[in-house]
Design a protein around this motif. Sequence first.
Motif, PDB file in Angstrom:
ATOM      1  N   THR A 131     -13.291   5.080  -7.141  1.00  0.00           N
ATOM      2  CA  THR A 131     -12.196   4.245  -6.529  1.00  0.00           C
ATOM      3  C   THR A 131     -11.589   3.268  -7.422  1.00  0.00           C
ATOM      4  N   THR A 133      -8.898   1.106  -9.636  1.00  0.00           N
ATOM      5  CA  THR A 133      -8.419  -0.375  -9.439  1.00  0.00           C
ATOM      6  C   THR A 133      -7.264  -0.421 -10.372  1.00  0.00           C
ATOM      7  N   ASP A 168      -9.670   8.513  -3.010  1.00  0.00           N
ATOM      8  CA  ASP A 168     -10.002   7.087  -2.498  1.00  0.00           C
ATOM      9  C   ASP A 168      -8.905   6.310  -3.094  1.00  0.00           C
ATOM     10  N   SER A 169      -8.056   5.769  -2.526  1.00  0.00           N
ATOM     11  CA  SER A 169      -7.073   4.849  -2.995  1.00  0.00           C
ATOM     12  C   SER A 169      -7.331   3.331  -2.285  1.00  0.00           C
ATOM     13  N   SER A 170      -8.441   3.099  -1.716  1.00  0.00           N
ATOM     14  CA  SER A 170      -8.696   2.083  -1.009  1.00  0.00           C
ATOM     15  C   SER A 170      -8.786   0.741  -1.909  1.00  0.00           C
ATOM     16  N   GLY A 171      -8.975   0.947  -3.463  1.00  0.00           N
ATOM     17  CA  GLY A 171      -8.995  -0.039  -4.336  1.00  0.00           C
ATOM     18  C   GLY A 171      -7.511  -0.529  -4.899  1.00  0.00           C
ATOM     19  N   PRO A 173      -4.102   0.313  -2.982  1.00  0.00           N
ATOM     20  CA  PRO A 173      -3.188   0.854  -2.150  1.00  0.00           C
ATOM     21  C   PRO A 173      -1.521   0.966  -2.470  1.00  0.00           C
TER      22      PRO A 173
END
Length: 257
Positions: A131, A133, A168-171, A173
């Motif tokens: 993920t 950041t 997973d780009s949740s960290g 966006p």
Amino acid sequence: MAGDESVFLRAKDRSFKGLTEDEQKEWSGPFYFIQAADPQLGLMKAWRIGDCDSGGDEWTEEVQLTKQAVQAINKLQPRPRFLVLCGDLVHAMPGCPFREEQVKDLKEALRGSDPDIPLVFVSGNHDLGNTPTPESIEQFCRDWGDDYFSFWVGGVLCLVLNSQFFFDSSGCPELMEAHEVWLESQLQRATQTPSRHVLVFQHIPLFLNKPDEEDDYFNLQKGIRERLIQRFKQAGEKKALELYTSKSQVASVHLML
């Protein structure tokens, strides 16, 4: 270290020094390039002892294999136009022990490369984190240049993507959105340029065997996969578009659309 910018940091501002459209937009005839993947310094011992979640505290074998590959590539005649090295470049995840040492030793192993063969780097999940950041991406860019960019070689448009954004780009966006805007502009550009071919490089394969296969650790989720395939098909409708991925544990996917 002196020389880093000319060897490891040529990907900057979403372009690549020496391989720009102005310099390389004209078709100059057939050529070849080398794709290598997953030097992943630190993995071999971690795999043997069954502790792949660790950073791996030894990587002498990986360094030696990398040097052997460099020596073999340097002997090729004619020279390949470029060498693309897909992640994972090192095994230690961002912020983990041994990370800095692994990056340093991989660079040392690659310094023996013929300077006439540009080195193109593609980020993997161990390079950015599963993920990613903003901090992990910034560190990758300091070490290896931009995490996504385009370049031209002999009339061929090449795109390097950050496939962790698809995973997973949740960290990060906002960074993922910037990548999406850039990718869409590049695919639109691909339909309008005189380039005969478009090459796409990314770490995570769209699929391993067939487009409608089930989700797996080594492929992208089906929904994301289907959307990307459709976008690539549209961009490659009137020319050859090929996708090259890493993962040396499985066969690289070469998708001709």
